[in-house]
Design a protein around this motif. Structure first.
Motif, PDB file in Angstrom:
ATOM      1  N   UNK A 298      37.317  38.967  44.547  1.00 15.10           N
ATOM      2  CA  UNK A 298      37.539  38.006  43.166  1.00 15.10           C
ATOM      3  C   UNK A 298      37.825  38.930  42.135  1.00 15.10           C
ATOM      4  N   UNK A 299      39.164  38.942  41.428  1.00 15.29           N
ATOM      5  CA  UNK A 299      39.677  39.945  40.740  1.00 15.29           C
ATOM      6  C   UNK A 299      40.384  39.489  39.435  1.00 15.29           C
ATOM      7  N   UNK A 300      40.625  40.307  38.431  1.00 14.68           N
ATOM      8  CA  UNK A 300      41.441  40.052  37.300  1.00 14.68           C
ATOM      9  C   UNK A 300      42.774  40.789  37.483  1.00 14.68           C
ATOM     10  N   UNK A 301      43.775  40.212  37.641  1.00 15.16           N
ATOM     11  CA  UNK A 301      45.009  40.675  37.833  1.00 15.16           C
ATOM     12  C   UNK A 301      45.788  40.971  36.594  1.00 15.16           C
ATOM     13  N   UNK A 302      46.073  42.076  35.986  1.00  9.66           N
ATOM     14  CA  UNK A 302      46.827  42.388  34.768  1.00  9.66           C
ATOM     15  C   UNK A 302      48.106  42.893  34.924  1.00  9.66           C
ATOM     16  N   UNK A 303      49.116  42.005  34.254  1.00 10.36           N
ATOM     17  CA  UNK A 303      50.447  42.425  34.385  1.00 10.36           C
ATOM     18  C   UNK A 303      51.144  42.891  33.132  1.00 10.36           C
ATOM     19  N   UNK A 304      51.512  43.991  33.128  1.00  8.46           N
ATOM     20  CA  UNK A 304      52.237  44.294  31.581  1.00  8.46           C
ATOM     21  C   UNK A 304      53.547  44.071  31.587  1.00  8.46           C
ATOM     22  N   UNK A 305      54.285  43.853  30.389  1.00  7.51           N
ATOM     23  CA  UNK A 305      55.832  43.718  30.517  1.00  7.51           C
ATOM     24  C   UNK A 305      56.706  44.992  31.300  1.00  7.51           C
ATOM     25  N   UNK A 306      56.078  46.267  31.160  1.00  9.45           N
ATOM     26  CA  UNK A 306      56.472  47.463  31.812  1.00  9.45           C
ATOM     27  C   UNK A 306      55.564  48.041  32.481  1.00  9.45           C
ATOM     28  N   UNK A 307      56.050  48.794  33.773  1.00  6.55           N
ATOM     29  CA  UNK A 307      54.870  49.519  34.585  1.00  6.55           C
ATOM     30  C   UNK A 307      53.986  48.636  35.711  1.00  6.55           C
ATOM     31  N   UNK A 308      53.375  49.283  36.312  1.00  4.25           N
ATOM     32  CA  UNK A 308      52.812  48.889  37.313  1.00  4.25           C
ATOM     33  C   UNK A 308      51.530  47.705  37.076  1.00  4.25           C
ATOM     34  N   UNK A 309      51.166  46.691  37.855  1.00  5.90           N
ATOM     35  CA  UNK A 309      50.093  45.912  37.580  1.00  5.90           C
ATOM     36  C   UNK A 309      48.678  46.568  37.933  1.00  5.90           C
ATOM     37  N   UNK A 310      47.753  46.208  37.115  1.00  5.71           N
ATOM     38  CA  UNK A 310      46.445  46.783  37.055  1.00  5.71           C
ATOM     39  C   UNK A 310      45.524  45.527  37.569  1.00  5.71           C
ATOM     40  N   UNK A 311      44.576  46.161  38.672  1.00  3.22           N
ATOM     41  CA  UNK A 311      43.567  45.042  39.342  1.00  3.22           C
ATOM     42  C   UNK A 311      42.144  45.455  39.055  1.00  3.22           C
ATOM     43  N   UNK A 312      41.333  44.660  38.462  1.00  2.00           N
ATOM     44  CA  UNK A 312      39.889  44.636  38.464  1.00  2.00           C
ATOM     45  C   UNK A 312      39.107  43.939  39.271  1.00  2.00           C
ATOM     46  N   UNK A 313      38.409  44.684  39.983  1.00  2.00           N
ATOM     47  CA  UNK A 313      37.510  43.764  41.072  1.00  2.00           C
ATOM     48  C   UNK A 313      36.260  43.641  40.555  1.00  2.00           C
ATOM     49  N   UNK A 314      35.783  42.451  40.695  1.00  2.00           N
ATOM     50  CA  UNK A 314      34.540  41.542  40.208  1.00  2.00           C
ATOM     51  C   UNK A 314      33.544  42.567  40.872  1.00  2.00           C
ATOM     52  N   UNK A 315      32.473  43.141  40.169  1.00  2.00           N
ATOM     53  CA  UNK A 315      31.350  43.648  40.318  1.00  2.00           C
ATOM     54  C   UNK A 315      30.090  42.707  41.134  1.00  2.00           C
ATOM     55  N   UNK A 316      29.962  41.807  40.379  1.00  2.00           N
ATOM     56  CA  UNK A 316      28.670  40.712  40.705  1.00  2.00           C
ATOM     57  C   UNK A 316      29.423  39.480  41.153  1.00  2.00           C
ATOM     58  N   UNK A 317      29.262  39.192  42.468  1.00  2.00           N
ATOM     59  CA  UNK A 317      29.595  38.033  43.165  1.00  2.00           C
ATOM     60  C   UNK A 317      28.525  37.131  43.389  1.00  2.00           C
ATOM     61  N   UNK A 318      27.358  37.133  43.099  1.00  2.00           N
ATOM     62  CA  UNK A 318      25.997  36.253  43.254  1.00  2.00           C
ATOM     63  C   UNK A 318      26.027  35.969  44.589  1.00  2.00           C
ATOM     64  N   UNK A 319      25.870  34.991  45.147  1.00  2.00           N
ATOM     65  CA  UNK A 319      25.641  34.462  46.427  1.00  2.00           C
ATOM     66  C   UNK A 319      26.756  34.306  47.059  1.00  2.00           C
ATOM     67  N   UNK A 320      28.043  34.740  46.812  1.00  2.00           N
ATOM     68  CA  UNK A 320      29.429  34.637  47.646  1.00  2.00           C
ATOM     69  C   UNK A 320      29.401  35.894  48.654  1.00  2.00           C
TER      70      UNK A 320
END
Length: 466
Positions: A298-320
């Motif tokens: 489960x991640x946050x995908x950040x897309x800038x106007x220039x350069x490569x995208x950045x992905x943050x991966x959620x630390x806490x997924x509860x019971x998933x």
């Protein structure tokens, strides 16, 4: 009125005040009053009556959240029942400790030890519970920046303690048999704390402002598969909404798990958002369920106007259990990234605070009823650690807030195809005392609670010897 009559009246009064002062849509001032009737009653009835009345008052007062907990998608029902019953039991034990100390003429210790026991127990829950903690007494004060400012030093635990300490101090001062000096001391401490909060000012953010937009759908589309026509149509609908944003927006945040992608369809999503990011000269942050060679995140995908995208991966997924946790913070243009349930825990917020991060962008998804409560949990994390918050929630309350706890703009989703929130958000300075020293206040509460128990036990032992 007989003692049973007073007990019933106090229980009903506290229950009503807890009902309106806590929960999913609280009236913050009533939270300070809710414990008072039971605490006034405690030294005037037996220990057993105190425990029963306090338990019943809190449990009945939480009835406004019963339906939410019972049908929550994030909490298994045994956990939900444990939260409801455990909170009522904890309040009963806190009231019991208060009575125990007041009856032994330790009014000031009682006023300190009871809220300390409550606070340290909730801190332990926040560490041990896979879903973290939200919706406690600190959350009731989330729209009161003048109260929240103490969280920059103590974390939200200072607010948690204070809301229970004030009624405990008043009840201790009014308890029968308390000597004059003890009766006045608690009120003096209370007045000093509240007076200090009233006159303590936090300087306005010195950094520049960033114009942020939040876009959330009226109908939740959890993890729409980008490889399907429906998923691609949803991508286009978001692209169209971004294209309509006013000028000057520097970043737009979409909800948690808006899309499901794999290594192939991720390229389509990035390309679609890259084009609109370039056209509008802004960063696009969206929640994704990303299936990679390493696993499913489960991640946050950040897309800038220039350069490569950045992905943050959620630390806490509860019971998933089907989702792997991330372990690292991530940044886009100096702004931190998190996802939804991460705000229920001290980290990664603390890591961003220690790094001096001024703004954190958070895709989220809630359950309608808890939208306000969860957005304010994120706000408290921002105040604790000195960063502003952009919270974009499906089925919830998209919110923009500064690092001092002021809500700059918010709305609730569901009554239109897309909810859009835009505001200029001043960057915080990070590096608060809390982010530097962590949960020191919660540990201090543990020591105060132990000292209270030891004080009462020592007097009991001395009385037996006599």
């Amino acid at each position: 009125m007989t003692k049973p009559g007073w007990a019933i009246a106090a229980t009903v009064a506290s229950a009503v005040l807890f009902f309106f002062g806590t929960g999913l849509d609280p009236l913050p001032e009533l939270a300070w009053l809710a414990p008072l009737p039971v605490l006034l009653l405690a030294p005037r009835v037996s220990g057993a009556a105190t425990l029963v009345c306090a338990f019943a008052a809190y449990l009945a007062g939480s009835s406004g959240t019963w339906n939410y907990f019972w049908h929550s998608l994030a909490l298994p029902r045994p956990v939900a029942l444990g939260i409801l019953g455990g909170s009522a039991l904890l309040f009963a034990l806190s009231a019991g400790l208060f009575r125990w100390l007041v009856k032994r003429n330790h009014a000031v210790v009682a006023a300190l030890a009871a809220p300390a026991l409550w606070t340290v127990a909730l801190y332990a829950v926040s560490v041990l519970n896979p879903a973290g903690v939200m919706g406690t007494l600190m959350t009731t004060q989330a729209d009161r920046p003048s109260i929240l400012r103490i969280a920059t030093v103590t974390g939200g635990w200072g607010v948690e303690f204070l809301v229970l300490f004030v009624p405990a101090a008043v009840a201790a001062a009014l308890a029968p048999g308390i000597r004059g000096r003890s009766r006045v001391a608690g009120l003096i401490v209370t007045a000093a704390v509240l007076g200090g909060l009233a006159f303590w000012s936090v300087p306005p953010p010195a950094g520049p402002s960033t114009r942020i937009a939040l876009i959330a759908p009226g109908r939740n589309h959890w993890a729409a598969n980008v490889a399907t026509p429906d998923g691609q149509a949803l991508v286009q609908s978001y692209v169209d909404q971004i294209g309509r944003l006013p000028g000057g927006v520097q970043a737009v945040v979409l909800p948690e798990a808006a899309f499901a992608v794999d290594q192939t369809s991720r390229l389509f999503l990035v390309d679609a958002f890259k084009q609109v990011a370039q056209a509008k000269n802004l960063d696009v942050v969206t929640g994704v369920i990303d299936t990679t060679a390493e696993g499913r995140f489960n991640a946050a995908l950040a897309v800038p106007p220039t350069g490569e995208p950045v992905e943050y991966r959620k630390w806490h997924n509860g019971e998933a259990k089907n989702l792997r946790p991330g372990t690292e913070p991530a940044y886009l243009a100096g702004n931190g990234l998190m996802v939804c349930m991460d705000v229920n825990f001290a980290d990664p917020s603390g890591e961003y605070g220690r790094a001096g991060t001024g703004l954190v962008l958070i895709p989220a998804s809630d359950e309608d009823a808890d939208g306000w409560m969860h957005s304010r949990t994120a706000l408290i994390r921002g105040v604790e650690n000195g960063f502003s918050v952009a919270w974009s929630a499906a089925r919830g309350t998209p919110m923009l807030a500064d690092a001092r706890g002021h809500v700059l703009a918010d709305t609730h989703t569901g009554d239109r195809p897309f909810s859009v929130v835009v505001a200029d958000v001043p960057l915080g300075q990070g590096k608060t005392l809390y982010s530097r020293f962590g949960d020191w206040f919660a540990w201090l509460c543990g020591l105060v609670a132990l000292a209270g128990v030891a004080t009462a036990a020592r007097r009991t032992t001395d009385a037996v010897r006599v």
